[in-house]
Design a protein around this motif. Structure first.
Motif, short mmCIF file in Angstrom:
data_model
loop_
_atom_site.label_atom_id
_atom_site.label_comp_id
_atom_site.label_asym_id
_atom_site.label_seq_id
_atom_site.Cartn_x
_atom_site.Cartn_y
_atom_site.Cartn_z
N LEU A 102 -1.41 5.91 5.18
CA LEU A 102 -0.89 5.36 6.43
C LEU A 102 -0.86 6.42 7.52
O LEU A 102 -1.15 6.14 8.68
CB LEU A 102 0.51 4.80 6.20
N TYR A 112 -4.37 6.89 8.70
CA TYR A 112 -4.80 5.70 9.42
C TYR A 112 -4.22 5.68 10.83
O TYR A 112 -4.93 5.51 11.82
CB TYR A 112 -4.36 4.45 8.63
N GLU A 135 12.47 -4.79 3.15
CA GLU A 135 13.28 -4.09 4.15
C GLU A 135 12.62 -4.13 5.52
O GLU A 135 11.44 -4.42 5.64
CB GLU A 135 13.43 -2.62 3.72
N SER A 136 13.40 -3.76 6.51
CA SER A 136 12.90 -3.70 7.87
C SER A 136 11.71 -2.73 7.97
O SER A 136 11.76 -1.64 7.43
CB SER A 136 14.03 -3.24 8.78
N GLY A 137 10.66 -3.18 8.64
CA GLY A 137 9.52 -2.31 8.87
C GLY A 137 8.53 -2.20 7.73
O GLY A 137 7.64 -1.37 7.75
N ASP A 172 11.06 -15.92 11.38
CA ASP A 172 11.54 -14.58 11.07
C ASP A 172 13.06 -14.59 11.02
O ASP A 172 13.70 -15.26 11.82
CB ASP A 172 11.05 -13.62 12.16
N GLY A 175 6.43 -4.55 6.88
CA GLY A 175 5.19 -5.26 7.20
C GLY A 175 5.25 -6.75 6.93
O GLY A 175 4.22 -7.37 6.69
N LYS A 176 6.45 -7.34 7.00
CA LYS A 176 6.57 -8.77 6.69
C LYS A 176 5.77 -9.63 7.69
O LYS A 176 5.08 -10.55 7.30
CB LYS A 176 8.05 -9.19 6.70
N GLU A 214 -5.50 -4.21 9.78
CA GLU A 214 -5.73 -3.95 8.37
C GLU A 214 -4.41 -3.75 7.67
O GLU A 214 -3.43 -3.38 8.30
CB GLU A 214 -6.53 -2.66 8.22
N ILE A 215 -4.40 -4.01 6.39
CA ILE A 215 -3.22 -3.67 5.61
C ILE A 215 -3.60 -2.47 4.78
O ILE A 215 -4.51 -2.53 3.97
CB ILE A 215 -2.79 -4.87 4.76
N VAL A 270 7.27 1.50 7.25
CA VAL A 270 6.00 1.79 7.95
C VAL A 270 6.20 1.88 9.46
O VAL A 270 5.56 2.69 10.13
CB VAL A 270 4.94 0.72 7.61
N ARG A 271 7.11 1.08 10.00
CA ARG A 271 7.34 1.17 11.45
C ARG A 271 7.79 2.56 11.83
O ARG A 271 7.32 3.14 12.81
CB ARG A 271 8.36 0.13 11.89
N LEU A 277 3.30 -8.64 9.53
CA LEU A 277 1.87 -8.32 9.33
C LEU A 277 1.30 -9.17 8.19
O LEU A 277 0.21 -9.75 8.31
CB LEU A 277 1.76 -6.83 8.98
N ILE A 289 1.37 -2.56 -3.03
CA ILE A 289 0.75 -3.19 -1.86
C ILE A 289 -0.47 -3.99 -2.31
O ILE A 289 -0.81 -5.02 -1.73
CB ILE A 289 0.39 -2.15 -0.76
N ARG A 341 4.87 4.97 11.65
CA ARG A 341 3.96 4.78 12.78
C ARG A 341 4.53 5.42 14.04
O ARG A 341 3.84 6.14 14.75
CB ARG A 341 3.77 3.28 12.99
N1 LIG Z 1 0.53 -1.75 4.98
C1 LIG Z 1 0.48 -1.57 6.32
N2 LIG Z 1 -0.65 -1.11 6.88
C2 LIG Z 1 -0.73 -0.91 8.22
N3 LIG Z 1 0.28 -1.13 9.06
C3 LIG Z 1 1.44 -1.60 8.56
C4 LIG Z 1 1.59 -1.84 7.16
N4 LIG Z 1 2.84 -2.31 6.94
C5 LIG Z 1 3.44 -2.35 8.14
N5 LIG Z 1 2.62 -1.93 9.13
C6 LIG Z 1 2.94 -1.80 10.56
O1 LIG Z 1 4.32 -1.42 10.64
C7 LIG Z 1 4.95 -2.06 11.74
C8 LIG Z 1 6.09 -2.91 11.22
O2 LIG Z 1 5.59 -4.03 10.53
P1 LIG Z 1 6.27 -5.49 10.67
O3 LIG Z 1 6.68 -5.74 12.08
O4 LIG Z 1 5.34 -6.47 10.06
O5 LIG Z 1 7.54 -5.25 9.76
P2 LIG Z 1 8.71 -6.26 9.36
O6 LIG Z 1 8.84 -6.21 7.89
O7 LIG Z 1 8.46 -7.58 10.00
O8 LIG Z 1 9.98 -5.54 9.99
P3 LIG Z 1 11.39 -6.19 10.49
O9 LIG Z 1 12.13 -6.64 9.26
O10 LIG Z 1 12.07 -5.04 11.14
O11 LIG Z 1 11.04 -7.31 11.42
C9 LIG Z 1 3.87 -2.87 12.42
O12 LIG Z 1 3.33 -2.07 13.45
C10 LIG Z 1 2.85 -3.09 11.34
O13 LIG Z 1 1.56 -3.28 11.88
#
Ligand SMILES: Nc1ncnc2c1ncn2[C@@H]1O[C@H](COP(=O)(O)OP(=O)(O)OP(=O)(O)O)[C@@H](O)[C@H]1O
Ligand SMILES: [Mg+2]
Length: 472
Positions: A344, A347, A192-194, A262, A196-197, A161-162, A380-381, A199, A169, A384
């Motif tokens: 979050l 969740y 930015e890193s984490g 990526d 959710g890109k 889920e998002i 978000v990473r 996702l 969002i 979590r």
């Molecule tokens: N809106 C959201 N709802 C639920 N989980 C989320 C959400 N956004 C991010 N996450 C979770 O946070 C973690 C990081 O997400 P993701 O790997 O997609 O980030 P990223 O932007 O690709 O980071 P990076 O740039 O470091 O690769 C994953 O576990 C993802 O499932």
């Protein structure tokens, strides 16, 4: 107690159905006549029991409610109405100059209040305001419904889920939904890193008609230049020493599916032009191959770097940028959508305690307040991981601040970035005060919503507002 949702089959534009609850017959009749002339549908009750009988059988939009009533007083009626029918708006009629009653009515969610006697024209204006409010909430509910459908789609097809109710969002989700419907458009996801890109990229794939084929994720920074072509295009047996078998390239794997690139900006410039050519011709040729292979892939690229400045430094090709960036989705950092933080946290607490086999049922409000004030560089990473560690550490069924200190999350040691209004907040009380002010601002001072945002009860919010002397 179960909520009873009104079945609003009638369109918003149709007239509102108004219920008058007052034991004075003269007064009831006077308002009824006036409102009927204004072409509202009107019902009237002289006592609460009669009113609740009418509410059972009718889709009422607005109640005009007197405080002094037989059986129970107006506040008790208001409370019960708000519990059973949260979407009905209530206009209270209070005794003249009774400020305490006014305040209490507002606290309990009354929309407007009137001292008796009042001018009917004022009543009409109040109903108009209420109607505008109802229209708005209807529209909001429609928007919400469309997100719920999207979330359900994601859950069913994707398993993830998002989470998020912030404007940021929800905009991301709206763009995902739209671009998923066009199956060839390339997408560039920035953030930015984490944030959710990946996702979001997977979500687009699983919402699209390509969902039954591969989503192939490739980390471009991990590919040595020498392997670029064999990885992307594959090779034929005997193409070079060591090519003992045919190899399928990534484009072929992702045929009729989605290829997720990526960290696209980490591709070396001369490889960038090779990639660009494939994207333009939609053809690949394996190393050592003699014929071309038509590929049908959707490219989703992602980066956490600023592409514009890389283009200016000639590190990223402008033409490739234009090719991949037909549709850009920017995911804002978590600190710019703080209302998603409690959602979050809840969740992941629910989800991970199941995974980790722990029965965590609550998060202390202080934890939430501190998190709301924290700037989450890892987005978000980081959130979590923080929750995961806290769940492992927890000895009770609640997550408390104690489980978070070592995670770099202690507000006493964590500085917000410069320029932030939360800069250098070391005092927990102050963090709480700021979180409350912020939550109130975010929700236009609707205390019910602010309390929900802060994950505390309405009463607890009231106490804290009083404690911190916050003006509302
Ligand atoms: N809106 C959201 N709802 C639920 N989980 C989320 C959400 N956004 C991010 N996450 C979770 O946070 C973690 C990081 O997400 P993701 O790997 O997609 O980030 P990223 O932007 O690709 O980071 P990076 O740039 O470091 O690769 C994953 O576990 C993802 O499932
Ligand atoms: Mg990623």
């Amino acid at each position: 107690m179960t909520l009873k949702f009104q079945n609003h089959n009638h369109s918003i534009m149709e007239s509102l159905h108004i219920l008058i609850i007052d034991d004075e017959k003269v007064f009831r009749d006077e308002i009824r006549e006036f409102l009927e002339n204004e072409s509202f549908t009107v019902s009237a009750a002289d006592r609460p029991s009669e009113a609740f009988r009418i509410l059972e059988g009718n889709a009422i939009d607005v109640i005009i409610l007197d405080i002094r009533l037989p059986e129970m007083d107006g506040f008790a009626v208001l409370e019960k109405v708000k519990q059973l029918y949260p979407f009905i708006e209530v206009i209270m009629i209070t005794g003249h100059g009774d400020m305490d009653a006014v305040i209490q009515a507002m606290r309990m969610g009354a929309m407007e209040f009137f001292p008796k006697p009042f001018r009917l024209l004022d009543m009409r204006a109040a109903i108009k305001r209420t109607r505008r409010f109802i229209d708005l909430s209807h529209r909001l509910k429609e928007v919400n419904k469309s997100y719920q459908l999207l979330s359900k789609d994601l859950r069913d097809n994707f398993g993830y889920e998002i989470i998020g109710s912030s404007k940021g969002i929800q905009q991301v989700m709206e763009l995902m939904r739209k671009v998923a419907q066009v199956e060839n458009t390339s997408v560039l996801i920035t953030g930015e890193s984490g944030t959710g890109k990946e996702l979001v990229a997977r979500g687009i794939h699983y919402l699209s008609s390509r969902k039954d084929n591969y989503f192939h994720a490739v980390n471009c920074s991990a590919i040595p230049e020498t392997l670029f072509e064999s990885e992307f295009f594959g090779y034929k047996k005997g193409a070079f020493t060591g090519a003992n078998d045919d190899k399928t390239g990534w484009f072929e794997t992702a045929h009729e599916g989605t290829l997720f690139l990526d960290e696209i900006v980490d591709i070396q410039p001369n490889m960038q032009s090779k990639l660009l050519r494939v994207l333009e011709d939609k053809k690949i040729r394996k190393l050592g191959g003699t014929s071309d292979f038509l590929v049908d892939v959707r490219i989703i690229a992602a980066t956490n770097q600023n592409i514009d400045s890389l283009i200016q430094e000639n590190k990223f090709r402008n033409d490739l940028y234009f090719r991949i960036n037909s549709f850009e989705i920017h995911i804002p950092p978590l600190r710019e959508r703080r209302e998603d933080i409690p959602l979050l946290m809840n969740y992941y607490t629910a989800k991970l305690s199941k995974v980790l086999n722990k029965q965590i049922t609550a998060i202390d409000p202080q934890v939430i307040a501190s998190a709301m004030a924290y700037h989450f560089p890892g987005n978000v990473r980081e959130l979590r991981n923080m929750i995961e560690r806290a769940i492992i550490l927890a000895d009770s069924d609640r997550l408390t601040l104690g489980e978070f200190t070592f995670a770099g999350f202690n507000p006493r040691v964590t500085l917000a970035p410069p320029n932030s209004e939360l800069n250098e907040v070391f005092d927990l009380e102050e963090v709480e005060r700021l979180a409350i002010i912020k939550a109130l601002q975010r929700t236009d001072y609707k205390k019910i919503d602010a309390a929900q945002l802060l994950n505390i009860t309405r009463q607890s919010l009231d106490r804290r507002i009083e404690k911190h002397n916050i003006e509302v």
